[in-house]
Every structure is written in structure tokens, then in C-alpha cells.
Design a protein around this motif. Structure first.
Motif, PDB file in Angstrom:
ATOM      1  N   LEU A  45       1.025  -1.233   0.107  1.00  0.00           N
ATOM      2  CA  LEU A  45       0.043  -0.099   0.098  1.00  0.00           C
ATOM      3  C   LEU A  45       0.934   1.174   0.079  1.00  0.00           C
ATOM      4  O   LEU A  45       1.720   1.243   0.744  1.00  0.00           O
ATOM      5  CB  LEU A  45      -1.010   0.111   1.278  1.00  0.00           C
ATOM      6  CG  LEU A  45      -1.642   1.252   1.410  1.00  0.00           C
ATOM      7  CD1 LEU A  45      -2.862   1.157   0.306  1.00  0.00           C
ATOM      8  CD2 LEU A  45      -2.405   1.112   2.731  1.00  0.00           C
ATOM      9  N   LEU A  46       0.595   2.247  -0.922  1.00  0.00           N
ATOM     10  CA  LEU A  46       1.217   3.272  -0.891  1.00  0.00           C
ATOM     11  C   LEU A  46       0.327   4.429  -0.519  1.00  0.00           C
ATOM     12  O   LEU A  46      -0.841   4.808  -0.988  1.00  0.00           O
ATOM     13  CB  LEU A  46       1.497   3.891  -2.399  1.00  0.00           C
ATOM     14  CG  LEU A  46       2.947   3.314  -3.099  1.00  0.00           C
ATOM     15  CD1 LEU A  46       3.122   1.938  -2.867  1.00  0.00           C
ATOM     16  CD2 LEU A  46       3.249   3.888  -4.317  1.00  0.00           C
ATOM     17  N   LYS A  47       0.928   5.389   0.375  1.00  0.00           N
ATOM     18  CA  LYS A  47       0.060   6.310   1.054  1.00  0.00           C
ATOM     19  C   LYS A  47       0.687   7.773   0.890  1.00  0.00           C
ATOM     20  O   LYS A  47       2.026   7.805   0.822  1.00  0.00           O
ATOM     21  CB  LYS A  47      -0.281   6.061   2.607  1.00  0.00           C
ATOM     22  CG  LYS A  47      -0.829   4.765   2.822  1.00  0.00           C
ATOM     23  CD  LYS A  47      -1.172   4.376   4.299  1.00  0.00           C
ATOM     24  CE  LYS A  47      -2.190   5.383   4.826  1.00  0.00           C
ATOM     25  NZ  LYS A  47      -2.690   4.855   6.297  1.00  0.00           N
ATOM     26  N   GLY A  48       0.088   8.799   1.106  1.00  0.00           N
ATOM     27  CA  GLY A  48       0.791   9.978   0.965  1.00  0.00           C
ATOM     28  C   GLY A  48       1.039  10.555  -0.357  1.00  0.00           C
ATOM     29  O   GLY A  48       1.880  11.267  -0.544  1.00  0.00           O
ATOM     30  N   ILE A  49       0.428   9.986  -1.380  1.00  0.00           N
ATOM     31  CA  ILE A  49       0.511  10.441  -2.855  1.00  0.00           C
ATOM     32  C   ILE A  49      -0.007  11.873  -2.773  1.00  0.00           C
ATOM     33  O   ILE A  49      -0.961  12.205  -2.852  1.00  0.00           O
ATOM     34  CB  ILE A  49      -0.056   9.524  -3.861  1.00  0.00           C
ATOM     35  CG1 ILE A  49       0.689   7.992  -3.776  1.00  0.00           C
ATOM     36  CG2 ILE A  49       0.214  10.007  -5.403  1.00  0.00           C
ATOM     37  CD1 ILE A  49      -0.031   7.198  -4.435  1.00  0.00           C
TER      38      ILE A  49
END
Length: 220
Positions: A171-175
Motif C-alpha cells: 500500500l502506497l500512502k501520501g501521494i
């Protein structure tokens, strides 16, 4: 396989890699700098923790005492009479190496179905194997054809809840919000994490959301 939903929120992305080792390596890095066109974004990488799921074993056996009967005709007679006719019919078939004394008949007039329960264990095997059979049935001076099929007993075993971490998806967060459209940002993220020089590898699937939310389902 149990489907487990995961809520993906805006400015987040899910990346599923072909190799589990790539996903593990990236999550150990925690922070990552991604080039989104004219700006560098510091994104957070996290292991994908799925919501509570359940594991169980489902054991299915063919009942030796019960059979399903369908296509029962709707006749202008009381339900009790129809139950008696069904009981007599399947009791008489004892002469054909089946049937015999009946313990119970559950009849549903609306659906034209019934469940016949024999007293003798194994009595149902003379009627059905694992497929549907046709049997003649006489009532009100008319001849009908009934469908007879196996009655299955279901036993649930080893039922237990579990929490899982996906081995191949991160999971990638803060894009950050950028001027480019959602598809273009997704392409830039994919290109970055496919490069071995960035610790990445071949990506099987990717999903990025700039706005709103979506539910993604995972299977075993």
C-alpha cells in the motif's frame, strides 16, 4: 476461497508484484521518493493488512437416509394427502431393492419439492448415486414423472477467524495531488516501482485513486 474486501482511499495506491520478495523488500524501506513529473513525492510504503477473514473446511456427504424429490405436481388435494401418497409411493419401491419404512416426509407445496427420510440407513443409495433420476408417480388417476436427487449433508469443521498480510501487494500512502490525470499518475508510479534500481520489479496489477474510495477484493 473467501473474498476479503479492502478499502482503498484517495491519494493511495495498491501495487501487486509478481515476486513476493520485491514486495517484502519495498515495505522494509518504509519511505520512498517517487518522481511525479516535475516534483518529487515522499510516499509511505506499508504492508497490506487485510480485514478479518475466515478459514474452514466444508465436508459434503451424500445422505444414506434422505432423498430430494422435485417436480411434484400441484393437485387439488390437501397437503397431508400428498404427503401420504409420497410416503406410500416410496415405501412400495422396497420391492425394487430400495425404500422401505419411512421416518418422515417434508413436503413443500409451493415449490413442488419434498424430502423423504427413510428409517433404514443406506436406503437412499438405491434411488440415487450423485445425479438426478426420474421416477413415475401415479395420483388422481394420472401419471407424473418425479425427479429424485441426492440429499447432501454439510459439515463445517475447523472454522476459525484470521488476519492476513498480503505477500505480494503493498500500500502506497501520501501521494500528493498533481495536475496530471489519474491514469498518468498511475503510469508514473508503475514505471518507478518496476525499476530494479528503485528496489522494484515486475508489477502484476496496480490501482491508484486520486479521489473517492474503492473496495478491492482479495482471494486466497
Amino acid at each position: 476461497a473467501t473474498k476479503i474486501p479492502f478499502r482503498l482511499n484517495q491519494k493511495q495506491a495498491l501495487l501487486t508484484f509478481e515476486d513476493e520478495e520485491v514486495a517484502l523488500r519495498l515495505t522494509k524501506m518504509s519511505k520512498h521518493c517517487v518522481n511525479l513529473d516535475n516534483r518529487t513525492a515522499n510516499v509511505t510504503l506499508k504492508p497490506l493488512e487485510l480485514d478479518m477473514g475466515f478459514q474452514f473446511e466444508l465436508h459434503v456427504t451424500v445422505s444414506g437416509r434422505k432423498i430430494n424429490v422435485s417436480d411434484i405436481p400441484e393437485l387439488p388435494i390437501p397437503e397431508e394427502w400428498m404427503r401420504d401418497k409420497l410416503e406410500l409411493h416410496f415405501y412400495k419401491t422396497e420391492q425394487a431393492e430400495g425404500g422401505g419404512e419411512i421416518e418422515n416426509v417434508t413436503y413443500n407445496k409451493g415449490s413442488g419439492t419434498a424430502v423423504i427420510t427413510f428409517l433404514k440407513p443406506g436406503a437412499s443409495y438405491s434411488f440415487v448415486g450423485c445425479t438426478k433420476y426420474k421416477y413415475p408417480f401415479c395420483a388422481e388417476e394420472r401419471r407424473f414423472i418425479l425427479s429424485v436427487s441426492p440429499y447432501f449433508d454439510f459439515h463445517l469443521r475447523k472454522f476459525q477467524p484470521h488476519c492476513r498480510v498480503s505477500k505480494k501487494t503493498i500500500l502506497l500512502k501520501g501521494i500528493p495531488e498533481v495536475e496530471e490525470d489519474e491514469e498518468s499518475v498511475q503510469d508514473m508510479i508503475e514505471i518507478h516501482f518496476q525499476k530494479p534500481s528503485n528496489g522494484g520489479g515486475e508489477i502484476e496489477k496496480i490501482k491508484y485513486l486520486s479521489r473517492g474510495a474503492a473496495y478491492v477484493c482479495f482471494e486466497e
